[in-house]
Design a protein around this motif. Sequence first.
Motif, PDB file in Angstrom:
ATOM      1  N   UNK A  38      -4.324  15.877 -10.970  1.00 16.68           N
ATOM      2  CA  UNK A  38      -4.697  14.724 -10.612  1.00 16.68           C
ATOM      3  C   UNK A  38      -3.867  13.617 -10.322  1.00 16.68           C
ATOM      4  N   UNK A  39      -3.636  12.950  -9.125  1.00 19.25           N
ATOM      5  CA  UNK A  39      -2.872  11.786  -8.914  1.00 19.25           C
ATOM      6  C   UNK A  39      -3.558  10.679  -8.466  1.00 19.25           C
ATOM      7  N   UNK A  40      -3.782   9.747  -9.088  1.00 18.33           N
ATOM      8  CA  UNK A  40      -4.461   8.514  -9.130  1.00 18.33           C
ATOM      9  C   UNK A  40      -3.652   7.457  -8.298  1.00 18.33           C
ATOM     10  N   UNK A  41      -4.114   6.899  -7.188  1.00 12.17           N
ATOM     11  CA  UNK A  41      -3.050   5.882  -6.532  1.00 12.17           C
ATOM     12  C   UNK A  41      -3.216   4.546  -7.056  1.00 12.17           C
ATOM     13  N   UNK A  42      -2.126   3.727  -7.310  1.00  9.90           N
ATOM     14  CA  UNK A  42      -1.849   2.765  -8.000  1.00  9.90           C
ATOM     15  C   UNK A  42      -2.498   2.322  -9.084  1.00  9.90           C
ATOM     16  N   UNK A  43      -2.616   3.404 -10.017  1.00  6.77           N
ATOM     17  CA  UNK A  43      -3.066   3.247 -11.387  1.00  6.77           C
ATOM     18  C   UNK A  43      -2.215   2.690 -12.380  1.00  6.77           C
ATOM     19  N   UNK A  44      -2.492   1.634 -12.870  1.00 10.55           N
ATOM     20  CA  UNK A  44      -1.361   1.116 -13.911  1.00 10.55           C
ATOM     21  C   UNK A  44      -1.518   1.673 -15.203  1.00 10.55           C
ATOM     22  N   UNK A  45      -0.328   1.392 -16.015  1.00 11.33           N
ATOM     23  CA  UNK A  45      -0.452   1.627 -17.281  1.00 11.33           C
ATOM     24  C   UNK A  45      -1.368   1.328 -18.238  1.00 11.33           C
ATOM     25  N   UNK A  46      -1.781   0.382 -18.143  1.00 11.82           N
ATOM     26  CA  UNK A  46      -2.880  -0.131 -19.046  1.00 11.82           C
ATOM     27  C   UNK A  46      -4.265   0.069 -18.489  1.00 11.82           C
ATOM     28  N   UNK A  47      -4.411   0.818 -17.165  1.00 11.51           N
ATOM     29  CA  UNK A  47      -5.834   0.904 -16.590  1.00 11.51           C
ATOM     30  C   UNK A  47      -6.779   1.718 -17.121  1.00 11.51           C
ATOM     31  N   UNK A  48      -6.399   2.243 -18.174  1.00  6.27           N
ATOM     32  CA  UNK A  48      -7.475   3.150 -18.695  1.00  6.27           C
ATOM     33  C   UNK A  48      -7.888   2.658 -20.240  1.00  6.27           C
ATOM     34  N   UNK A  49      -9.112   3.261 -20.688  1.00  2.00           N
ATOM     35  CA  UNK A  49      -9.478   2.834 -22.056  1.00  2.00           C
ATOM     36  C   UNK A  49      -8.463   3.291 -23.048  1.00  2.00           C
ATOM     37  N   UNK A  50      -8.131   4.723 -23.085  1.00  2.00           N
ATOM     38  CA  UNK A  50      -7.050   5.181 -23.919  1.00  2.00           C
ATOM     39  C   UNK A  50      -5.725   4.503 -23.869  1.00  2.00           C
ATOM     40  N   UNK A  51      -5.314   3.796 -22.630  1.00  2.00           N
ATOM     41  CA  UNK A  51      -4.012   3.059 -22.589  1.00  2.00           C
ATOM     42  C   UNK A  51      -4.247   1.713 -22.904  1.00  2.00           C
ATOM     43  N   UNK A  52      -5.331   0.996 -23.306  1.00  2.00           N
ATOM     44  CA  UNK A  52      -5.791   0.065 -23.731  1.00  2.00           C
ATOM     45  C   UNK A  52      -6.296  -1.066 -22.974  1.00  2.00           C
ATOM     46  N   UNK A  53      -6.944  -0.804 -21.814  1.00  3.16           N
ATOM     47  CA  UNK A  53      -7.697  -1.585 -20.970  1.00  3.16           C
ATOM     48  C   UNK A  53      -8.984  -1.994 -21.952  1.00  3.16           C
ATOM     49  N   UNK A  54      -9.157  -3.562 -21.845  1.00  5.30           N
ATOM     50  CA  UNK A  54     -10.116  -4.182 -22.339  1.00  5.30           C
ATOM     51  C   UNK A  54     -11.519  -4.324 -21.532  1.00  5.30           C
ATOM     52  N   UNK A  55     -11.597  -3.722 -20.192  1.00  3.76           N
ATOM     53  CA  UNK A  55     -12.585  -3.851 -19.593  1.00  3.76           C
ATOM     54  C   UNK A  55     -12.913  -2.501 -18.894  1.00  3.76           C
ATOM     55  N   UNK A  56     -11.989  -1.846 -18.281  1.00  7.82           N
ATOM     56  CA  UNK A  56     -12.252  -0.437 -17.704  1.00  7.82           C
ATOM     57  C   UNK A  56     -12.784   0.556 -18.650  1.00  7.82           C
ATOM     58  N   UNK A  57     -13.900   1.393 -18.263  1.00 10.54           N
ATOM     59  CA  UNK A  57     -14.360   2.306 -19.247  1.00 10.54           C
ATOM     60  C   UNK A  57     -13.994   3.726 -18.492  1.00 10.54           C
ATOM     61  N   UNK A  58     -13.440   4.441 -19.386  1.00 13.85           N
ATOM     62  CA  UNK A  58     -12.983   5.691 -18.918  1.00 13.85           C
ATOM     63  C   UNK A  58     -13.023   6.911 -19.929  1.00 13.85           C
ATOM     64  N   UNK A  59     -14.406   7.055 -20.122  1.00 15.77           N
ATOM     65  CA  UNK A  59     -14.641   8.247 -21.260  1.00 15.77           C
ATOM     66  C   UNK A  59     -14.291   9.539 -20.997  1.00 15.77           C
ATOM     67  N   UNK A  60     -14.306   9.980 -19.562  1.00 15.18           N
ATOM     68  CA  UNK A  60     -14.072  11.230 -19.450  1.00 15.18           C
ATOM     69  C   UNK A  60     -12.483  11.452 -19.410  1.00 15.18           C
ATOM     70  N   UNK A  61     -11.809  10.573 -19.018  1.00 16.00           N
ATOM     71  CA  UNK A  61     -10.449  10.445 -18.961  1.00 16.00           C
ATOM     72  C   UNK A  61      -9.839  10.397 -20.397  1.00 16.00           C
ATOM     73  N   UNK A  62     -10.451   9.568 -21.074  1.00 14.97           N
ATOM     74  CA  UNK A  62     -10.242   9.326 -22.790  1.00 14.97           C
ATOM     75  C   UNK A  62     -10.227  10.850 -23.219  1.00 14.97           C
ATOM     76  N   UNK A  63     -11.577  11.460 -22.907  1.00 15.48           N
ATOM     77  CA  UNK A  63     -11.778  12.994 -23.519  1.00 15.48           C
ATOM     78  C   UNK A  63     -10.636  13.662 -23.210  1.00 15.48           C
ATOM     79  N   UNK A  64      -9.976  13.928 -21.865  1.00 21.90           N
ATOM     80  CA  UNK A  64      -8.948  14.695 -21.420  1.00 21.90           C
ATOM     81  C   UNK A  64      -7.953  14.455 -22.439  1.00 21.90           C
ATOM     82  N   UNK A  65      -7.510  13.150 -22.651  1.00 20.45           N
ATOM     83  CA  UNK A  65      -6.493  12.778 -23.601  1.00 20.45           C
ATOM     84  C   UNK A  65      -6.356  13.315 -24.963  1.00 20.45           C
TER      85      UNK A  65
END
Length: 477
Positions: A38-65
């Motif tokens: 998976x190569x996501x375009x322009x996805x920032x370092x904090x753009x996932x819940x498991x990397x610290x976002x306080x708004x974006x919800x990413x339960x599936x990617x978090x589970x992958x982590x």
Amino acid sequence: MQRIASCLLTVLATLGACLSPSEVPEEPQQLSYNVVIFLIDDLGWTDLSCYGSDLYETPNIDRLAQEGVKFTNAYSACTVCSPTRAAIMTGKYPARLNITDWIAGHQNKYGKLLPPDWTKYLPNKEITIAEIAQAAGYVTASVGKWHLGDSVVYYPQYQGFDRNVAGYYRGQPPSYFYPYVRGNDTLPYLEGGVEGESLTDRLTDEASRFITDHAEQPFLLYFPHYAVHTPIQGKDSLTAYYQSKVTDSLQHTNAKYAAMIHSTDESVGQIMQLLDSLGISDQTLVIFTSDNGGLELRNITQNDPLRAGKGSAYEGGIRVPMIVRWPKAKRNVEIIDEPVITMDVFATVANVLGTGGAQDYHQDGVNLLPLLEREAETLEREALYWHYPHYHPGGASPYSAIRQGNYKLIEFLEDEHLELYNLEDDIGEANNLISEVPEVANDLYNQLETWRNEVSAQDPVPNPQYDSLKAKEFYRF
């Protein structure tokens, strides 16, 4: 005892010689692991819940982590997209390929420097990871963004992919909703569709169909989403949901962008669930990462605590999420702080393909499997390097950089001034140490210069039309 063992070996050898070829026991075949990137375009370092976002919800990617390994010091090969994509395909630094900007790049007409005559396509002579996979008996597909050359002859189907879905010369889609048209531009290699259909959902369905059709044979799926690149277009229902969550106290506040990330997360979840339902999760390597840092312009996202964003020499431009799920990884390894970079994706996949000569195909990446399997705590690598002899809207100017250990040195090529940061103590790159530890800066600069010579990095040249006032207009993006 040695004599007995020797006699047994002699007997076994004699028996083997007496057996017909059909009776000789076959050696167990090595298990072929599937590969999903998976190569996501322009996805920032904090753009996932498991990397610290306080708004974006990413339960599936978090589970992958949670099921895999999360890298905290992962980097893209470049601060913009096309060079990183070329690095994934070839395992080579963009500077070695002379593919150093997005295709076809920006032009600061009145900037102090002019970019070199850099390569604006991925040459067919380069050996891609897809071609290696094909040679190993894999079926291959590229689903999504390509952006590695304007001519059809440089498209995925000519670079080792058996199937190309929606990959062409542009770096962003005309629209994220069917019929995927804007003006005279429409997505190729994507037939049919339903009015209002989401591009992210459609690409996921295409990727799912490819996996299902080839579940009984080894496959490599390269899934470079167009999301979350501009145009920022989220589903209305998701946008409304996130808008209801936004407050002034949050770091992330763009509801449409949040909706796009949400759809991307659902895509990852659909693919992972499919692998489970087909019973092939335990024989599939999954890599998730981004092509560059998050785009901070126009309040699209915010990369704090990292400095700046896409196009920049600072961490916000090049530090990205990376998650790897490898069936043979030690399950007690959840987070790895060792610095890694795009070319390592190629090196790792090449080793997983079992071609036996992965070192013959890449020059700059390092195989991550020893880290994942706890056979090593660090990688045998001198340093990480970047070379971007271009301008980018938002304030970025030509630079080269090196990271070794916790230190990162940047040379800004307009005036050759140096900046040095200790990323362990100063992740936001606020405290320039250039005058405090000059011996460190000098050593890193010498290594950077040696590397640039080794890869034949192209330098920008003086611009005869340089106008400092007019040059500033370029940054009004």
